[in-house]
Design an enzyme around this catalytic site. Structure first.
Site, PDB file in Angstrom:
ATOM      1  N   SER A 137      -1.440  26.948  -5.845  1.00  0.00           N
ATOM      2  CA  SER A 137      -1.167  28.203  -6.321  1.00  0.00           C
ATOM      3  C   SER A 137      -1.663  28.601  -7.608  1.00  0.00           C
TER       4      SER A 137
ATOM      5  N   TRP B 131       7.077   0.255   3.824  1.00  0.00           N
ATOM      6  CA  TRP B 131       7.599   0.872   2.560  1.00  0.00           C
ATOM      7  C   TRP B 131       8.974   1.501   2.844  1.00  0.00           C
TER       8      TRP B 131
ATOM      9  N   HIS C 132       0.831  -1.348   0.082  1.00  0.00           N
ATOM     10  CA  HIS C 132      -0.150  -0.056   0.041  1.00  0.00           C
ATOM     11  C   HIS C 132       0.890   1.195  -0.007  1.00  0.00           C
TER      12      HIS C 132
ATOM     13  N   SER D 275      13.167   5.834 -13.924  1.00  0.00           N
ATOM     14  CA  SER D 275      12.202   6.334 -14.437  1.00  0.00           C
ATOM     15  C   SER D 275      12.091   7.907 -13.849  1.00  0.00           C
ATOM     16  N   SER D 276      12.120   7.869 -12.776  1.00  0.00           N
ATOM     17  CA  SER D 276      11.980   9.359 -12.074  1.00  0.00           C
ATOM     18  C   SER D 276      13.293  10.242 -12.316  1.00  0.00           C
TER      19      SER D 276
ATOM     20  N   GLU E   8      11.854  13.291  -0.318  1.00  0.00           N
ATOM     21  CA  GLU E   8      10.802  12.499  -0.862  1.00  0.00           C
ATOM     22  C   GLU E   8       9.332  12.761  -0.767  1.00  0.00           C
TER      23      GLU E   8
ATOM     24  N   HIS F 234      14.743  13.095  11.689  1.00  0.00           N
ATOM     25  CA  HIS F 234      13.733  13.284  12.407  1.00  0.00           C
ATOM     26  C   HIS F 234      12.754  12.204  12.374  1.00  0.00           C
ATOM     27  N   HIS F 235      12.965  11.023  11.535  1.00  0.00           N
ATOM     28  CA  HIS F 235      12.240   9.917  11.416  1.00  0.00           C
ATOM     29  C   HIS F 235      12.966   8.596  12.427  1.00  0.00           C
TER      30      HIS F 235
ATOM     31  N   HIS G  81      13.176  11.742   3.153  1.00  0.00           N
ATOM     32  CA  HIS G  81      12.464  13.023   3.676  1.00  0.00           C
ATOM     33  C   HIS G  81      12.194  14.051   2.448  1.00  0.00           C
TER      34      HIS G  81
ATOM     35  N   ARG H 242       1.810   1.385  14.948  1.00  0.00           N
ATOM     36  CA  ARG H 242       1.172   1.317  13.489  1.00  0.00           C
ATOM     37  C   ARG H 242       1.826  -0.290  13.019  1.00  0.00           C
TER      38      ARG H 242
ATOM     39  N   ASP I  35       6.977  21.031 -27.066  1.00  0.00           N
ATOM     40  CA  ASP I  35       6.900  19.681 -26.398  1.00  0.00           C
ATOM     41  C   ASP I  35       7.973  19.727 -25.057  1.00  0.00           C
TER      42      ASP I  35
ATOM     43  N   THR J 287       6.667  27.024   5.095  1.00  0.00           N
ATOM     44  CA  THR J 287       5.512  26.405   4.666  1.00  0.00           C
ATOM     45  C   THR J 287       4.346  27.274   5.387  1.00  0.00           C
TER      46      THR J 287
ATOM     47  N   TYR K 162       8.659  15.990   0.464  1.00  0.00           N
ATOM     48  CA  TYR K 162       8.463  17.075  -0.346  1.00  0.00           C
ATOM     49  C   TYR K 162       8.203  17.068  -1.713  1.00  0.00           C
TER      50      TYR K 162
ATOM     51  N   LYS L 172       3.733  29.961   2.830  1.00  0.00           N
ATOM     52  CA  LYS L 172       2.851  29.552   1.653  1.00  0.00           C
ATOM     53  C   LYS L 172       1.436  29.860   2.284  1.00  0.00           C
TER      54      LYS L 172
HETATM   55  C1  HEA Z   1       0.194   9.223  -0.971  1.00  0.00           C
HETATM   56  C2  HEA Z   1       0.125   8.169  -0.100  1.00  0.00           C
HETATM   57  C3  HEA Z   1      -1.013   7.493   0.323  1.00  0.00           C
HETATM   58  C4  HEA Z   1      -2.273   7.576  -0.012  1.00  0.00           C
HETATM   59  C5  HEA Z   1      -3.180   8.143  -0.972  1.00  0.00           C
HETATM   60  C6  HEA Z   1      -2.961   6.855   0.925  1.00  0.00           C
HETATM   61  C7  HEA Z   1      -4.431   6.307   1.206  1.00  0.00           C
HETATM   62  C8  HEA Z   1      -4.989   5.573   2.324  1.00  0.00           C
HETATM   63  N1  HEA Z   1      -4.300   5.053   3.201  1.00  0.00           N
HETATM   64 FE1  HEA Z   1      -2.267   4.887   3.411  1.00  0.00          FE
HETATM   65  N2  HEA Z   1      -0.198   4.591   3.580  1.00  0.00           N
HETATM   66  C9  HEA Z   1       0.567   5.331   2.947  1.00  0.00           C
HETATM   67  C10 HEA Z   1       0.411   6.241   2.152  1.00  0.00           C
HETATM   68  C11 HEA Z   1      -0.706   6.419   1.362  1.00  0.00           C
HETATM   69  N3  HEA Z   1      -1.932   5.930   1.779  1.00  0.00           N
HETATM   70  C12 HEA Z   1       1.949   5.255   3.263  1.00  0.00           C
HETATM   71  C13 HEA Z   1       3.292   5.635   2.805  1.00  0.00           C
HETATM   72  C14 HEA Z   1       1.652   4.227   4.395  1.00  0.00           C
HETATM   73  C15 HEA Z   1       2.779   3.530   5.480  1.00  0.00           C
HETATM   74  C16 HEA Z   1       3.211   2.049   5.021  1.00  0.00           C
HETATM   75  C17 HEA Z   1       4.055   1.461   5.840  1.00  0.00           C
HETATM   76  O1  HEA Z   1       3.656   1.539   7.156  1.00  0.00           O
HETATM   77  O2  HEA Z   1       4.992   0.868   5.666  1.00  0.00           O
HETATM   78  C18 HEA Z   1       0.440   4.120   4.712  1.00  0.00           C
HETATM   79  C19 HEA Z   1      -0.355   3.277   5.542  1.00  0.00           C
HETATM   80  C20 HEA Z   1      -1.701   3.265   5.809  1.00  0.00           C
HETATM   81  C21 HEA Z   1      -2.232   2.519   7.112  1.00  0.00           C
HETATM   82  C22 HEA Z   1      -1.442   2.001   8.382  1.00  0.00           C
HETATM   83  C23 HEA Z   1      -1.277   0.643   8.091  1.00  0.00           C
HETATM   84  C24 HEA Z   1      -0.358   0.150   9.292  1.00  0.00           C
HETATM   85  O3  HEA Z   1       0.268   0.688   9.951  1.00  0.00           O
HETATM   86  O4  HEA Z   1      -0.455  -1.188   9.264  1.00  0.00           O
HETATM   87  C25 HEA Z   1      -3.454   2.678   7.003  1.00  0.00           C
HETATM   88  C26 HEA Z   1      -4.463   2.101   7.998  1.00  0.00           C
HETATM   89  O5  HEA Z   1      -5.604   2.774   7.810  1.00  0.00           O
HETATM   90  C27 HEA Z   1      -4.032   3.316   5.913  1.00  0.00           C
HETATM   91  C28 HEA Z   1      -4.974   3.628   5.221  1.00  0.00           C
HETATM   92  C29 HEA Z   1      -5.319   4.408   3.862  1.00  0.00           C
HETATM   93  C30 HEA Z   1      -6.624   4.584   3.530  1.00  0.00           C
HETATM   94  C31 HEA Z   1      -7.905   4.162   3.886  1.00  0.00           C
HETATM   95  C32 HEA Z   1      -6.394   5.321   2.103  1.00  0.00           C
HETATM   96  C33 HEA Z   1      -7.492   5.951   1.341  1.00  0.00           C
HETATM   97  O6  HEA Z   1      -7.256   7.156   0.982  1.00  0.00           O
HETATM   98  C34 HEA Z   1      -7.471   5.041   0.152  1.00  0.00           C
HETATM   99  C35 HEA Z   1      -8.582   5.488  -0.674  1.00  0.00           C
HETATM  100  C36 HEA Z   1      -8.579   4.846  -2.367  1.00  0.00           C
HETATM  101  C37 HEA Z   1      -9.135   3.706  -2.676  1.00  0.00           C
HETATM  102  C38 HEA Z   1     -10.142   2.997  -1.935  1.00  0.00           C
HETATM  103  C39 HEA Z   1      -9.121   3.232  -4.174  1.00  0.00           C
HETATM  104  C40 HEA Z   1      -9.992   3.946  -5.277  1.00  0.00           C
HETATM  105  C41 HEA Z   1     -11.320   3.490  -4.967  1.00  0.00           C
HETATM  106  C42 HEA Z   1     -11.990   2.501  -5.809  1.00  0.00           C
HETATM  107  C43 HEA Z   1     -11.207   1.426  -6.307  1.00  0.00           C
HETATM  108  C44 HEA Z   1     -13.491   2.432  -5.416  1.00  0.00           C
HETATM  109  C45 HEA Z   1     -13.977   0.949  -4.750  1.00  0.00           C
HETATM  110  C46 HEA Z   1     -13.509   0.986  -3.311  1.00  0.00           C
HETATM  111  C47 HEA Z   1     -14.568   0.777  -2.387  1.00  0.00           C
HETATM  112  C48 HEA Z   1     -15.806   0.359  -2.739  1.00  0.00           C
HETATM  113  C49 HEA Z   1     -14.261   0.840  -1.044  1.00  0.00           C
HETATM  114  N4  HEA Z   1      -2.488   3.946   5.266  1.00  0.00           N
HETATM  115  C1  HEA Z   2       3.509  15.080   1.732  1.00  0.00           C
HETATM  116  C2  HEA Z   2       4.164  14.611   2.386  1.00  0.00           C
HETATM  117  C3  HEA Z   2       4.689  14.909   3.951  1.00  0.00           C
HETATM  118  C4  HEA Z   2       4.650  16.463   4.273  1.00  0.00           C
HETATM  119  C5  HEA Z   2       4.305  17.758   3.449  1.00  0.00           C
HETATM  120  C6  HEA Z   2       5.057  16.447   5.684  1.00  0.00           C
HETATM  121  C7  HEA Z   2       5.471  17.467   6.480  1.00  0.00           C
HETATM  122  C8  HEA Z   2       5.993  17.644   7.712  1.00  0.00           C
HETATM  123  N1  HEA Z   2       6.505  16.347   8.477  1.00  0.00           N
HETATM  124 FE1  HEA Z   2       6.041  14.563   7.904  1.00  0.00          FE
HETATM  125  N2  HEA Z   2       5.780  12.545   7.429  1.00  0.00           N
HETATM  126  C9  HEA Z   2       5.454  12.329   6.040  1.00  0.00           C
HETATM  127  C10 HEA Z   2       5.111  13.029   4.985  1.00  0.00           C
HETATM  128  C11 HEA Z   2       5.054  14.492   5.122  1.00  0.00           C
HETATM  129  N3  HEA Z   2       5.335  15.118   6.189  1.00  0.00           N
HETATM  130  C12 HEA Z   2       5.461  10.939   6.074  1.00  0.00           C
HETATM  131  C13 HEA Z   2       5.173   9.945   4.947  1.00  0.00           C
HETATM  132  C14 HEA Z   2       5.811  10.403   7.236  1.00  0.00           C
HETATM  133  C15 HEA Z   2       5.994   9.025   7.852  1.00  0.00           C
HETATM  134  C16 HEA Z   2       7.150   8.194   7.373  1.00  0.00           C
HETATM  135  C17 HEA Z   2       7.026   6.758   7.796  1.00  0.00           C
HETATM  136  O1  HEA Z   2       7.495   6.495   8.685  1.00  0.00           O
HETATM  137  O2  HEA Z   2       6.511   5.863   7.054  1.00  0.00           O
HETATM  138  C18 HEA Z   2       6.263  11.561   7.966  1.00  0.00           C
HETATM  139  C19 HEA Z   2       6.737  11.383   9.131  1.00  0.00           C
HETATM  140  C20 HEA Z   2       7.064  12.748   9.947  1.00  0.00           C
HETATM  141  C21 HEA Z   2       8.073  12.518  11.155  1.00  0.00           C
HETATM  142  C22 HEA Z   2       8.575  11.420  11.830  1.00  0.00           C
HETATM  143  C23 HEA Z   2       7.375  10.684  12.809  1.00  0.00           C
HETATM  144  C24 HEA Z   2       8.082   9.523  13.482  1.00  0.00           C
HETATM  145  O3  HEA Z   2       8.013   8.458  12.712  1.00  0.00           O
HETATM  146  O4  HEA Z   2       8.002   9.578  14.446  1.00  0.00           O
HETATM  147  C25 HEA Z   2       8.277  13.821  11.500  1.00  0.00           C
HETATM  148  C26 HEA Z   2       9.184  14.280  12.764  1.00  0.00           C
HETATM  149  O5  HEA Z   2       9.673  15.118  12.769  1.00  0.00           O
HETATM  150  C27 HEA Z   2       7.562  14.768  10.505  1.00  0.00           C
HETATM  151  C28 HEA Z   2       7.502  16.055  10.461  1.00  0.00           C
HETATM  152  C29 HEA Z   2       6.953  17.036   9.426  1.00  0.00           C
HETATM  153  C30 HEA Z   2       7.265  18.479   9.390  1.00  0.00           C
HETATM  154  C31 HEA Z   2       7.753  19.309  10.686  1.00  0.00           C
HETATM  155  C32 HEA Z   2       6.518  18.826   8.375  1.00  0.00           C
HETATM  156  C33 HEA Z   2       6.339  20.183   7.848  1.00  0.00           C
HETATM  157  O6  HEA Z   2       7.028  20.301   6.423  1.00  0.00           O
HETATM  158  C34 HEA Z   2       5.159  20.673   8.146  1.00  0.00           C
HETATM  159  C35 HEA Z   2       4.982  22.210   7.845  1.00  0.00           C
HETATM  160  C36 HEA Z   2       3.908  22.684   8.180  1.00  0.00           C
HETATM  161  C37 HEA Z   2       2.970  23.356   8.997  1.00  0.00           C
HETATM  162  C38 HEA Z   2       3.664  23.606  10.482  1.00  0.00           C
HETATM  163  C39 HEA Z   2       1.577  24.181   8.770  1.00  0.00           C
HETATM  164  C40 HEA Z   2       1.481  25.526   8.217  1.00  0.00           C
HETATM  165  C41 HEA Z   2       2.383  26.379   8.916  1.00  0.00           C
HETATM  166  C42 HEA Z   2       1.670  27.418   9.521  1.00  0.00           C
HETATM  167  C43 HEA Z   2       0.203  27.819   9.356  1.00  0.00           C
HETATM  168  C44 HEA Z   2       2.704  28.477   9.941  1.00  0.00           C
HETATM  169  C45 HEA Z   2       2.720  28.714  11.372  1.00  0.00           C
HETATM  170  C46 HEA Z   2       2.836  27.444  12.248  1.00  0.00           C
HETATM  171  C47 HEA Z   2       3.513  27.285  13.359  1.00  0.00           C
HETATM  172  C48 HEA Z   2       4.861  28.152  13.782  1.00  0.00           C
HETATM  173  C49 HEA Z   2       3.293  26.298  14.289  1.00  0.00           C
HETATM  174  N4  HEA Z   2       6.892  14.097   9.704  1.00  0.00           N
HETATM  175 CU   LIG Z   3      10.451  13.536   7.191  1.00  0.00          CU
END
Ligand code: HEA
Ligand code: HEA
Ligand SMILES: [Cu+2]
Ligand code: CUA
Lengths: 526, 324, 384
Positions: A262, A135, A70, A163-164, A249, A296-297, A247, A444, A99, A322, A251, A325
């Site tokens: 925007s 993942w 997933h 590819s990327s 990634e 931070h992870h 990380h 989790r 293009d 952020t 962003y 923005k």
């Molecule tokens: C951008 C990335 C992305 C997106 C879009 C989603 C989308 C969703 N994610 Fe997930 N998720 C991750 C990235 C993402 N996730 C990642 C990185 C992890 C961590 C993995 C790890 O721990 O290694 C994670 C882990 C994760 C967990 C934790 C699993 C665990 O720790 O064991 C869960 C649990 O609820 C969850 C739920 C969902 C759900 C309900 C959606 C929903 O938004 C999905 C909705 C979409 C559909 C359902 C498909 C389209 C619709 C249809 C085909 C129609 C038919 C469907 C029905 C009739 C129901 N995700």
């Molecule tokens: C699109 C993807 C995305 C984005 C944009 C972010 C944004 C941020 N993430 Fe997140 N993060 C993930 C995707 C993302 N993250 C994923 C996938 C994981 C889990 C991976 C895994 O373990 O599987 C993760 C996990 C993760 C962790 C690790 C948690 C853990 O495993 O223990 C941390 C810890 O620092 C973190 C921090 C942040 C912070 C500080 C931002 C910042 O960029 C957020 C900044 C934004 C704001 C703060 C809001 C707007 C700001 C204001 C309105 C201004 C005023 C606010 C203040 C002064 C408070 N993220």
């Molecule tokens: Cu991070």
């Protein structure tokens, strides 16, 4: 070569052999939607198993495979390709280029994706099952203790990286080299800017990921000891390398989404984007900071205190650009003349929910507190707020916004709005309760949980089904529009929209800007 | 602001549809599927059992190489036919530049790993420094040195005494590759290899100067010499690997020292091979096909950038793998 | 049009209110003992500090959120085209940009200060009164009380919830999935240092109420500590994905008074002495089978199945090894099979247990070898 004034070829060969950025963009978009469904199906399995305490549907090993696939499919298959597809479609049209810079390579970047995911998905049927190490594939669970399918997984990651990298090189070359005369950097639409910076991030970190999986490959098959203490290596080394990629990634996932928002908010506020320059600088700052916050992870791996503090401070800093923005978007809306068509609704949804996700990100960045949050559902809630409500919502907004331009037909607005509201509610019902269970101590990646988490998990599962089902509506709406939507022929589909893409005919002809357009003095984003 | 009419504008050549990408995909996927299967046979299966993995791998690789060959052939032909505008050429330049940048980042991962194990993980394993105070409970008697001639596993007397599970056995190297005997410095191959590779960067530069002067003879000569130096380098490196395995006891299994040594020099060697092939092709193009003029020779220039890049990587290798 | 827009605005309010009510529910419940919605402040000073930090940041975010969304919703309601407004054209202001760069920055500094001091406290492992070595195994914990005289007390702690509860054929007990056969026991008001490591893959030892979470990394030892101020039983779970049964390796810590602790410890030591005695003993087949079944169910069942039918591990019923040469069977049990999930159990269960379980495997599930293993055989086999 030569004659570009003919339309597309007919049949399958059009898609297989095409060098046209619009065709390639279309393929990317459909492919990513297919992957979204696949990743979503895996998520549905997860949520169904977690509906109640106890093991019901799948066994724990398979559950881990679902979690892993997933995450991988959603990140690498659904989100990234969808934005690459959008870039392919829009960047040449936004900067007045005929293009992409390297069209044949563009086609190749796309076509290696489907087989790579086929390989990954086929591991489900291999002996020992699909990858089940998350993942983030931490060693040694992903090396010594991995199923044999890990080798195919590694090679498939190599191909995704290739590819990327090629896709990003293409985008960089296009943006740097193919802008119409007069389209200076500081006049480029923000979507182009965010993609330029994203592409730079990709070229910088995908090779690092390739290095990480290569080390895994060597540890598994050739007896090296990168991630084994017995030979002088360190399992934590893997995490450092992975997150140096991982990380940036996240962003990579969100910056193009920022770009989309925007574009759309000014269009429906009928007011120029506020603070264009600061938006560009903020994006660049986020990109820069993303390279120095990876650990931070890993707050709980036992880093020395100095490292811990450094990464905490650097991570917290990201809230500043952020925030800039977010404030700029809201000021753009301020005293505009807003209407709320579907793309705008999704952008507002994005704004609210992404900000909440950002706040939880900031909470996670506080190292001592993260000792309690880490690897709990609080983290799951955080990243779905930023990735689903951030990236997926804005991608959805982008499709509604540009679909009329792409196919010359208008989608059904009522259906679009319904889609938004069901998504919005479904999303929150799914992921908001996950904050609670996470704080209350639910780890989790577990297939079964203690009884005190039962209520919120059930709620979350119901929300997930609602949110998932709402995507059927989306799919139906898009297909119905393409097949039989109400034709539109205005070049400018939305009265507030600005930019070169709105100066070409609707639907956008197969070839646009074979001669560069003339820009007037007005900045493109104004 | 700027208004340019279409007549002033050179059209950007957008190639027509092309089978290249799909062919390359088929070749690539077959070869990696084959490669993965070969490795799985080795590690998870019965290495003796007959499988088709090798055939799939070779067929795929051949197909892939043939497609790439054709791809470059077509790109060169287009250039000769004059389809490439100055703007398109710049796209190629950018493409090559960012490709090399991505390669730099690939090496960065491995250098990063080297720095990490040398400066942090190694000392921690030996209970030195902040991160590993109590580690003597696991690896009693392990002392950290670099090059690491004794793995933690060996320090405690082998797998059987390990508290952690047995995840493989690591034999130590007997000798390091580092500079040893000052009297016999001329026998130290890495030094010779450094000299060879550095001079090849000069030769390729001289070739370039020749070309810019329109002196094709000079160009062919010095480019040929560069390729030759590259070949010598590869041979010396291969000999060194042989020595390492046969006499120094330094192998991929030699703990982290062997791992980093072979991965860094190995990937570098692989890149030398690639760069050399690129230069060789440019040489053939020039000698046999009469390609390249003083103002149109990007194929060569790209290859020479690549060569310089490979050279710079070596300098870092020499410094961090062999000397320090 | 105007009507529709107003309806939409009302609709938008619904979900927002829902979110807010959920948040406030979470906050109100914060004070209770068993927490379903918020972090547990726990029973340590560090835990209290973390909790305070958590709540502070939470409220700061809520306030910023209310301001930001407040402005946004005001704008959405009043600056809509259907109200006939004409859009303004302003689009930049360096002054406000600087303001909203600097103000958040200052807020962040305000957060960083308490965060830093709490972190320093967490990292201060000095002056501990006792050391416990915690080792993560797939999928159980081993606790070893390090003592100066070398007579360490050590034992494994396995999940106690029966398969029947997990697979829903029986009602789930109160501490479903959070109960173990032997909890870690530590004295109250004592600074205990944990040395955390792992045998196979990475695990993480987490007890929310003790405010301890630390990764257990094979080959490295991480240090952390706790000082529980209240007696009680505290439950947690492994917090790092470690393979199939990651969800089934709970942590239970029993914090008791110093007196109880001492008593427990001497009991443990006596037990160890007793086992030493047992080692020299010769058992009958029935004794071995009875003990063997218990050992099997606790240590082997998860992989080899309740009836020896296999699962993650190979089937024991009619297995070539279990029905073959005794030395070969002992070898697998003691040294495991390298590179597979079959671990070396030689260091995990004592010789009596090993003798019993091997005997059991050879004579249960339809295997009918009739031979017996005595503790001394295991001992000799280990010596080589
Ligand atoms: C951008 C990335 C992305 C997106 C879009 C989603 C989308 C969703 N994610 Fe997930 N998720 C991750 C990235 C993402 N996730 C990642 C990185 C992890 C961590 C993995 C790890 O721990 O290694 C994670 C882990 C994760 C967990 C934790 C699993 C665990 O720790 O064991 C869960 C649990 O609820 C969850 C739920 C969902 C759900 C309900 C959606 C929903 O938004 C999905 C909705 C979409 C559909 C359902 C498909 C389209 C619709 C249809 C085909 C129609 C038919 C469907 C029905 C009739 C129901 N995700
Ligand atoms: C699109 C993807 C995305 C984005 C944009 C972010 C944004 C941020 N993430 Fe997140 N993060 C993930 C995707 C993302 N993250 C994923 C996938 C994981 C889990 C991976 C895994 O373990 O599987 C993760 C996990 C993760 C962790 C690790 C948690 C853990 O495993 O223990 C941390 C810890 O620092 C973190 C921090 C942040 C912070 C500080 C931002 C910042 O960029 C957020 C900044 C934004 C704001 C703060 C809001 C707007 C700001 C204001 C309105 C201004 C005023 C606010 C203040 C002064 C408070 N993220
Ligand atoms: Cu991070
Ligand atoms: Cu042990 Cu998860």
């Amino acid at each position: 070569m030569g004659d570009h004034h003919h339309g597309p070829a007919k049949g399958l060969s059009r898609w297989l052999f095409t060098t046209n950025h619009k065709d390639i963009g279309t393929m990317y978009l459909w492919f990513s939607f297919a992957m979204f469904i696949m990743g979503g199906a895996f998520a549905m399995v997860i949520r169904a198993e977690l509906f109640q305490p106890g093991m019901q549907l799948v066994d724990p090993a398979f559950f881990n495979q679902m979690t892993t696939l997933h995450g991988l499919v959603m990140v690498f298959g659904a989100i990234m390709p969808s934005f690459v597809g959008l870039a392919n479609w829009m960047i040449p049209m936004m900067i007045g280029a005929p293009d992409m810079a390297l069209p044949r390579m563009n086609n190749w970047s796309f076509w290696i994706l489907p087989p790579a995911f086929l390989l990954l998905a086929s591991s489900l049927f291999m002996e020992g099952g699909a990858p089940a190490f998350g993942w983030t594939f931490y060693a040694p669970l992903s090396t010594t203790y991995a199923p044999p399918s890990v080798t195919y997984f590694i090679f498939s990651v190599h191909v995704l990286g290739l590819s990327s990298i090629m896709g990003s090189i293409n985008i960089i070359a296009t943006v740097m080299n193919m802008r119409a005369p007069g389209m200076t950097y500081m006049k480029m639409p923000l979507f182009v800017w965010t993609w330029l910076i994203t592409a730079f991030l990709l070229v910088a970190v995908m090779p690092v990921l390739a290095g990480a999986v290569t080390m895994m490959l060597m540890d598994i098959h050739f007896g090296t000891s990168f991630f084994s203490a017995a030979g002088g290596g360190d399992p934590v080394l893997f995490q450092h390398i992975f997150w140096f990629f991982g990380h940036p990634e996240v962003y990579i996932i969100i910056l193009p989404a920022f770009g989309v928002v925007s574009q759309i908010i000014p269009a429906f506020s009928r007011k120029p984007l506020f603070g264009y320059d600061s938006m560009v600088y903020a994006t660049a700052s986020i990109a820069f900071l993303s390279f120095i916050v990876w650990a931070h992870h890993m707050y709980t791996v036992g880093m020395p205190i100095a490292g811990e503090l450094f990464f905490m401070y650097a991570t917290m800093l990201i809230a500043v650009p952020t925030g800039v923005k977010v404030f700029n978007w809201i000021t753009t809306m301020w005293r505009g003349a807003m209407t709320f068509e579907t793309p705008m609704l999704f952008c507002i949804g994005f704004l609210v929910l992404f900000t909440i996700g950002g706040f939880t990100g900031l909470m996670l960045s506080i190292a001592p507190a993260d000792f309690q949050y880490h690897d709990s559902y609080f983290v799951v809630a955080h990243f779905h707020y930023v990735m689903v409500a951030g990236a997926v919502f804005s991608m959805t907004a982008a499709v509604y916004y540009w679909l009329p331009k792409w196919c010359g037909r208008m989608y059904n607005e009522t259906m679009g709005k319904t889609h938004f509201w069901i998504s919005f509610i479904g999303f929150n019902v799914t992921f908001f309760p996950q904050h609670f269970v996470g704080l209350a101590g639910m780890p989790r990646r577990i297939p079964d949980y203690a009884l005190q988490f039962a209520d919120f998990n059930m709620m979350s599962s119901i929300g997930a089904f609602i949110y998932g089902a709402s995507q059927i509506l989306f799919l139906y709406n898009v297909i119905a529009t393409i097949v039989a939507g109400k034709p539109v022929s205005d070049e400018k589909v939305w009265d507030g929209a600005e930019g070169l893409e709105w100066t070409v005919a609707t639907p956008a002809p197969y070839h646009t800007f074979e001669t560069p357009p003339t820009l007037d003095a007005k900045p493109a984003h104004a | 602001m700027t208004s340019q009419t279409s007549t002033e504008y050179e059209t950007y050549y957008v190639p027509d549809k092309s089978k290249l990408a799909v062919c390359a995909t088929i070749g690539l996927m077959l070869s990696i599927f084959g490669a993965a299967s070969i490795m799985n046979d080795m590690t998870f299966g019965d290495p003796e059992a007959a499988t088709s993995s090798w055939s799939i791998f070779w067929i795929g690789l051949f197909f892939f190489a043939a497609t790439l060959f054709n791809w470059f052939r077509i790109a060169i032909k287009e250039n000769i036919e004059g389809l490439n505008s100055a703007q398109l050429k710049k796209s190629y330049v950018l493409g090559m530049f960012w490709f090399i940048f991505s390669e730099v980042m690939f090496f960065f991962a491995f250098f990063g790993a080297l720095f990490y194990v040398r400066n942090l993980a190694g000392p921690w394993l030996a209970s030195e420094g902040e991160g590993g105070r109590m580690n003597y409970l696991l690896w009693e008697g392990f002392e950290y040195t670099w090059p690491m001639l004794q793995t933690p596993q060996e320090a405690i007397g082998g797998v059987a005494n390990q508290i952690t599970a047995n995840n493989g056995t690591y034999q130590s190297a007997e000798t390091t590759m580092a500079f040893g005997d000052a009297a016999a410095w001329y026998k130290w191959l890495p030094l010779w290899n450094t000299i060879i590779l550095l001079s090849s960067s000069f030769t390729v530069h001289i070739a370039h100067m020749g070309l810019l002067d329109g002196n094709k003879k000079k160009f062919n000569l010095w480019l040929g010499l560069t390729v030759l130096l590259g070949i010598i380098f590869v041979f010396v490196q291969a000999y060194e690997y042989y020595e390492a395995y046969a006499h120094f006891g330094l192998t991929l299994n030699s703990g982290i020292y062997g791992s980093t040594f072979f991965m860094l020099t190995g990937f570098h060697g692989f890149h030398v091979l690639m760069g050399m092939t690129m230069l060789l092709i440019q040489w053939l193009r020039s000698v046999r096909g009469g390609h390249f003029t003083a103002d149109d020779h990007f194929g060569f220039e790209a290859s020479s950038w690549y060569w310089h890049f490979v050279d710079v990587v070596w300098v870092f290798l020499f410094l961090f793998v062999y000397i320090l | 049009m105007c009507f529709e827009a107003k309806r939409l605005a009302k609709l938008a309010l619904g979900p927002v209110l829902m979110l807010l009510s959920m948040v406030s529910a979470g906050v109100m419940a914060a004070g209770e003992k068993v927490n379903e919605v918020n972090m547990a402040p726990g029973v340590t000073a560090v835990g209290q500090n973390i909790f305070d930090l958590h709540m502070t940041i939470f409220w700061i975010c809520v306030i910023i959120g209310l301001l930001v969304f407040g402005v946004m919703f005001y704008s959405i309601i009043y600056h809509r085209k259907s109200r006939g407004v004409t859009p303004a054209t302003f689009h930049e202001s360096t002054k406000v940009e600087i303001a909203w760069t600097v103000v958040p920055f200052l807020i962040l500094i305000g957060m960083a200060v308490p965060a830093t001091s709490t972190l320093l406290e967490i990292y201060d492992v000095e002056d501990a009164e006792m050391d416990i070595l915690i080792t993560g195994y797939q999928w159980k914990w081993k606790y070893e009380y390090l003592s100066d005289d070398g007579e360490n007390v050590s034992f494994f702690s396995n999940l106690r919830t029966p398969q029947s509860e997990i697979y829903n054929s029986e009602d789930k007990g109160q501490h479903y999935l959070l109960e173990v056969d032997e909890p870690l026991v530590i004295p109250v008001d004592t600074k205990v240092r944990f040395l955390v490591t792992a045998n196979d893959v990475i695990h993480a030892w987490w007890v929310p109420e003790l405010a301890v979470k630390r990764d257990a990394i094979p080959g490295f030892i991480n240090e952390t500590w706790t000082l529980a101020e209240e007696e009680g039983i505290y439950r947690g779970q492994c917090a790092e994905l470690c393979g199939k049964d990651h969800g089934f390796m709970p942590v239970v810590v029993n914090v008791v008074s110093q007196g109880e602790y001492d008593e427990w410890l001497s009991g443990k030591k006596a037990e160890a002495a007793e086992i030493k005695e047992l080692m020299a003993q010769t058992f009958t087949m029935d004794e071995l089978m009875e003990r063997g079944k218990a050992v099997y169910d606790r240590n082997c069942l998860a992989c080899h199945g309740a009836n020896g039918e296999g699962g993650v591990g190979t089937a024991i019923a009619a297995s070539a090894i279990a029905t073959g040469d005794l030395a070969g069977h002992l070898d697998v049990g003691i040294n495991g099979v390298a590179g597979t999930a079959m671990q070396a159990f030689g260091g995990q269960i004592n010789d009596v247990e090993m003798a019993a379980v091997i005997t059991y495997q050879r004579n249960a599930f339809g295997n009918n070898m009739g031979d017996m293993v005595q503790p001394i055989d295991v001992f000799n086999h280990k010596k080589g």
